[in-house]
Design a protein around this motif. Structure first.
Motif, mmCIF file in Angstrom:
data_model
loop_
_atom_site.group_PDB
_atom_site.id
_atom_site.type_symbol
_atom_site.label_atom_id
_atom_site.label_comp_id
_atom_site.label_asym_id
_atom_site.label_seq_id
_atom_site.Cartn_x
_atom_site.Cartn_y
_atom_site.Cartn_z
ATOM 1 N N VAL A 182 0.825 -1.208 0.000
ATOM 2 C CA VAL A 182 0.000 0.000 0.000
ATOM 3 C C VAL A 182 0.861 1.260 0.000
ATOM 4 O O VAL A 182 0.622 2.190 -0.758
ATOM 5 C CB VAL A 182 -0.958 0.002 1.217
ATOM 6 N N PHE A 183 1.885 1.294 0.847
ATOM 7 C CA PHE A 183 2.675 2.506 0.971
ATOM 8 C C PHE A 183 3.680 2.697 -0.163
ATOM 9 O O PHE A 183 4.084 3.826 -0.443
ATOM 10 C CB PHE A 183 3.405 2.540 2.311
ATOM 11 N N LEU A 184 4.084 1.639 -0.825
ATOM 12 C CA LEU A 184 5.114 1.757 -1.855
ATOM 13 C C LEU A 184 4.621 1.481 -3.270
ATOM 14 O O LEU A 184 5.411 1.481 -4.206
ATOM 15 C CB LEU A 184 6.274 0.813 -1.526
ATOM 16 N N ARG A 185 3.327 1.263 -3.467
ATOM 17 C CA ARG A 185 2.838 0.847 -4.782
ATOM 18 C C ARG A 185 3.019 1.884 -5.877
ATOM 19 O O ARG A 185 3.154 1.539 -7.046
ATOM 20 C CB ARG A 185 1.378 0.443 -4.693
ATOM 21 N N ASP A 186 3.038 3.174 -5.554
ATOM 22 C CA ASP A 186 3.177 4.170 -6.610
ATOM 23 C C ASP A 186 4.623 4.591 -6.832
ATOM 24 O O ASP A 186 4.905 5.403 -7.702
ATOM 25 C CB ASP A 186 2.309 5.400 -6.311
ATOM 26 N N LEU A 187 5.562 4.037 -6.102
ATOM 27 C CA LEU A 187 7.003 4.237 -6.235
ATOM 28 C C LEU A 187 7.453 5.676 -6.008
ATOM 29 O O LEU A 187 8.562 6.039 -6.374
ATOM 30 C CB LEU A 187 7.497 3.755 -7.604
ATOM 31 N N LYS A 188 6.621 6.514 -5.407
ATOM 32 C CA LYS A 188 7.030 7.887 -5.116
ATOM 33 C C LYS A 188 7.790 7.985 -3.804
ATOM 34 O O LYS A 188 8.583 8.895 -3.624
ATOM 35 C CB LYS A 188 5.811 8.807 -5.078
ATOM 36 N N LEU A 189 7.569 7.058 -2.896
ATOM 37 C CA LEU A 189 8.244 7.095 -1.603
ATOM 38 C C LEU A 189 9.630 6.455 -1.630
ATOM 39 O O LEU A 189 10.444 6.715 -0.748
ATOM 40 C CB LEU A 189 7.399 6.395 -0.543
ATOM 41 N N ILE A 190 9.905 5.640 -2.631
ATOM 42 C CA ILE A 190 11.176 4.914 -2.662
ATOM 43 C C ILE A 190 12.385 5.854 -2.743
ATOM 44 O O ILE A 190 13.338 5.688 -1.979
ATOM 45 C CB ILE A 190 11.175 3.865 -3.783
#
Length: 64
Positions: free
Chosen positions: A47-55
C-alpha cells in the motif's frame, strides 16, 4: 532509477501483495496470529510503496 530497477521493485511489491493475501487467508482458515501479522505487514508494504514515489525519499533518508 532505471526502468529495469523500477520493474524489479514493482514485481517485488506484487509478490508482497500475493503473500499478504495468502497469509490473511491462512489466518482465516487456521487461526494463526503470526499469519495475520505477516500478512498485514506485507499488504502494508504494498500500500505505501505501490506508486514508487516514496522509494527515492526512503533511499535518500538511509544514505544520509
Amino acid at each position: 532509477m532505471s526502468k529495469e530497477k523500477k520493474k524489479q521493485i514493482k514485481n517485488i511489491l506484487i509478490l508482497n501483495l500475493v503473500i499478504g493475501v495468502y497469509n490473511i487467508i491462512s489466518f482465516s482458515i487456521y487461526g494463526s496470529w503470526s499469519a495475520l501479522v505477516i500478512g498485514s505487514l506485507n499488504i502494508g508494504a504494498w500500500v505505501f510503496l505501490r506508486d514508487l514515489k516514496l522509494i527515492p525519499v526512503i533511499i535518500k533518508k538511509f544514505n544520509n
